[in-house]
Write an enzyme that holds these catalytic residues in place. Structure first.
Site, mmCIF file in Angstrom:
data_model
loop_
_atom_site.group_PDB
_atom_site.id
_atom_site.type_symbol
_atom_site.label_atom_id
_atom_site.label_comp_id
_atom_site.label_asym_id
_atom_site.label_seq_id
_atom_site.Cartn_x
_atom_site.Cartn_y
_atom_site.Cartn_z
ATOM 1 N N ARG A 294 83.627 -32.526 -41.728
ATOM 2 C CA ARG A 294 81.883 -32.545 -41.887
ATOM 3 C C ARG A 294 81.033 -31.945 -40.819
ATOM 4 O O ARG A 294 80.171 -31.262 -40.813
ATOM 5 C CB ARG A 294 81.828 -33.988 -42.334
ATOM 6 C CG ARG A 294 80.268 -33.870 -42.928
ATOM 7 C CD ARG A 294 80.280 -35.285 -43.573
ATOM 8 N NE ARG A 294 80.763 -35.338 -45.045
ATOM 9 C CZ ARG A 294 80.730 -36.479 -45.634
ATOM 10 N NH1 ARG A 294 80.094 -37.405 -45.214
ATOM 11 N NH2 ARG A 294 81.242 -36.508 -47.032
ATOM 12 N N HIS A 358 73.209 -38.809 -42.484
ATOM 13 C CA HIS A 358 73.960 -39.199 -43.672
ATOM 14 C C HIS A 358 74.624 -40.655 -43.577
ATOM 15 O O HIS A 358 74.634 -41.495 -44.417
ATOM 16 C CB HIS A 358 74.925 -38.183 -43.912
ATOM 17 C CG HIS A 358 75.700 -38.394 -45.438
ATOM 18 N ND1 HIS A 358 75.154 -38.791 -46.519
ATOM 19 C CD2 HIS A 358 77.159 -38.743 -45.653
ATOM 20 C CE1 HIS A 358 76.142 -39.119 -47.561
ATOM 21 N NE2 HIS A 358 77.243 -38.876 -47.078
#
Ligand code: SIN
Length: 542
Positions: A294, A358
């Site tokens: 990610r 996030h």
């Protein structure tokens, strides 16, 4: 439900309790997957109070889309461990990773028994999805892309059926510390007239499950409640905080109106990333292309956005129907609904996306049972740092870790109540850095919008010493700000602001200290990656 009066299942008042106070065995702060799991399990052996800032089930869990990563059978445990360690860029605690991964299948069965209906494939087995940096499909999901909502709803219903006493709309002003031990918390409950009413809860054990702090950044996938209140309260109580520089940015938050998450599972189903000129940029950057770890995809997407003057990148899922036989809305009903509301049809056109803050990999330092460095205080879920996520969390490992650790905390608390020693863990391998911090909550001297912009700009995807210095200056007041306790009628927003400033200062301090690039922490002025990175833990000295 807001209950300024004592709730069922606990002793109202009692020796030493403040007027309007409560006593219980376990106080859980936060109502995501970790908090509700800990509360339900702890209620088997003692009285439990659960307090949550808004409603039961609010928090980041509810917004989770992709699912829960669980080893697909005993033969997959080693591979799931290996994938987690590889994504974590050398900073994971290997034993903690193995413990969480190995406990995954049983924890998932327990969650299903609490009422979560996971999606099934044509053969009636759990449907498994592939996400970035996983070597095979192992992510279970519910309601297509509404896994978090399904988990939240089932756990909230289970809590309401249980003996757990619930305070909704309850703000934790501070943890209560006596003789170096956490013995409860001071809450603010909302009265019928809307005023805040102080309410002290004394408890043998306090479990922090208050989630992360995405509101530190201009763009985030987190809900508005994610203001780092638990991190700040733990710091004020003297707890060690670790890996605060490790903030994960998701590569694909929709860039149409308010950011919302567009799950990695969309790329798992074959969607590709294009820059604003329509060029697919990931294959040239990583052998796994859009399914690279990610942090890699987030930085590449951030660079693609910057290279096109801030124009969003594009997530192209228009091939999904031809590949899978299902429309986007059939596979991802929640995201499809949010896209439709924004006027985007993912079956026909790419979704504009940019990275967004996030998930905090760091947090209150705990061992695998959620024990913190302060007796009486446990932590689980995003607020905690067990070391499982290292420098870059593997997709869908967050719900897994929160689920497993929430249950472990309850078991450890029960063991302590039954006479086990409750000495804090040693955390011997960590490098501990002393930081002068605020012992009490101070009023914020900086507007929230400015704080978020500064962290986005200087402590976000790309960092360097000069930018971190700019952020540190903004966050350090010229004069000692007023103590919140001295301000009459101070509201919750002001308390959140004070918590955000405190957590931001600690994050920037940690980011400045790590003069190397590792996972989510990328220093433009120190691109080199260390061979054997160490966890850095901050300790309050004043
Ligand atoms: C996603 O669905 O992309 C988010 C999953 C996660 O954060 O692990």
């Amino acid at each position: 439900m807001s209950t300024a009066a004592p709730s069922r299942g606990v002793a109202p008042g009692g020796p030493g309790a403040a007027p309007g106070g409560q006593e219980c065995d376990v106080l859980v702060l936060g109502a995501g997957i970790a908090g509700m799991t800990a509360a339900l399990d702890a209620a088997r052996t003692g009285s439990v109070v659960l307090a949550t800032k808004t409603d039961l089930g609010d928090g980041s869990t509810r917004y989770a889309q992709g699912g829960i990563a669980v080893a697909a059978g005993a033969g997959d445990v080693d591979a799931h461990v290996a994938d987690t360690l590889a994504a974590g860029a050398g900073l994971c605690d290997g034993a903690a990773v193995r413990a969480v991964v190995a406990a995954g299948p049983a924890a998932l069965r327990a969650l299903a028994a609490r009422g979560v209906a996971f999606d099934r494939d044509g053969g009636g087995n759990p449907a498994l999805c592939l996400e970035a940096a996983h070597s095979r499909p192992r992510v279970v999901h519910a309601g297509g892309d509404r896994t978090g909502a399904a988990v939240s709803a089932a756990l909230a219903a289970a809590v309401r059926r249980s003996a757990v006493a619930v305070h909704e709309d309850a703000f934790c002003a501070d943890l209560l510390v006596e003789d170096g031990r956490v013995v409860g918390a001071d809450l603010l409950l909302r009265s019928a007239s809307g005023a805040d009413v102080p309410h002290r809860v004394r408890a043998r054990a306090v479990v922090l499950a208050t989630g992360g702090a995405g509101q530190l950044f201009t763009r985030t996938t987190n809900p508005a409640v994610a203001t780092g209140d638990g991190l700040a309260a733990a710091w004020r109580a003297g707890a060690l905080l670790a890996d605060l520089e490790m903030y994960q940015f998701h590569p694909t938050a929709a860039a149409v109106g308010e950011p919302f998450l567009v799950s990695e599972a969309v790329r798992g189903e074959g969607a590709v990333l294009l820059d604003a000129a329509g060029h697919r940029f990931m294959p040239a950057l990583h052998p796994r292309a859009e399914l690279a770890p990610r942090d890699v995809v987030a930085r590449a997407t951030g660079r693609a956005v910057a290279a096109h003057g801030g124009r969003p990148a594009l997530l192209d899922a228009t091939g999904l129907r031809a590949r899978t036989g299902r429309s986007f809305a059939q596979r991802f009903p929640g995201i499809a609904a949010m896209c439709a509301a924004a006027g985007v049809d993912p079956d026909r056109e790419p979704v504009p996306v940019t990275p967004a803050a996030h998930y905090l990999m760091g947090g209150v330092r705990t061992d695998a049972s959620g024990r913190t460095s302060v007796p009486g205080l446990w932590a689980a879920g995003e607020v905690a740092c067990t070391g499982v996520h290292g420098a870059n969390r593997l997709a869908s490992n967050s719900l897994l870790e929160a689920l497993v650790t929430g249950a472990r905390v309850a078991a450890d608390v029960a063991a302590v109540a039954a006479g086990a020693a409750d000495a804090p863990p040693a955390f011997g391998a960590d490098e501990v850095v002393d930081v002068q911090g605020t012992a009490t909550a101070r009023a914020s001297h900086v507007a929230r919008r400015d704080l978020r912009a500064a962290l986005w700009e200087h402590a976000g995807l790309f960092r360097d010493a000069a930018g971190l210095e700019v952020a540190a200056k903004l966050l350090t007041p010229d004069e000692t700000p007023l103590d919140l306790a001295d301000l009459p009628g101070v509201d919750r927003r002001a308390r959140e602001d004070a918590n955000l400033v405190l957590v931001a200062r600690l994050l920037v301090t940690a980011a400045a200290l790590r003069t190397e690039s590792l996972g989510a922490h990328h220093r433009e002025d120190h691109p080199e990656t260390p061979g054997a990175p160490r966890r850095r833990t901050l300790r309050r000295t004043a």
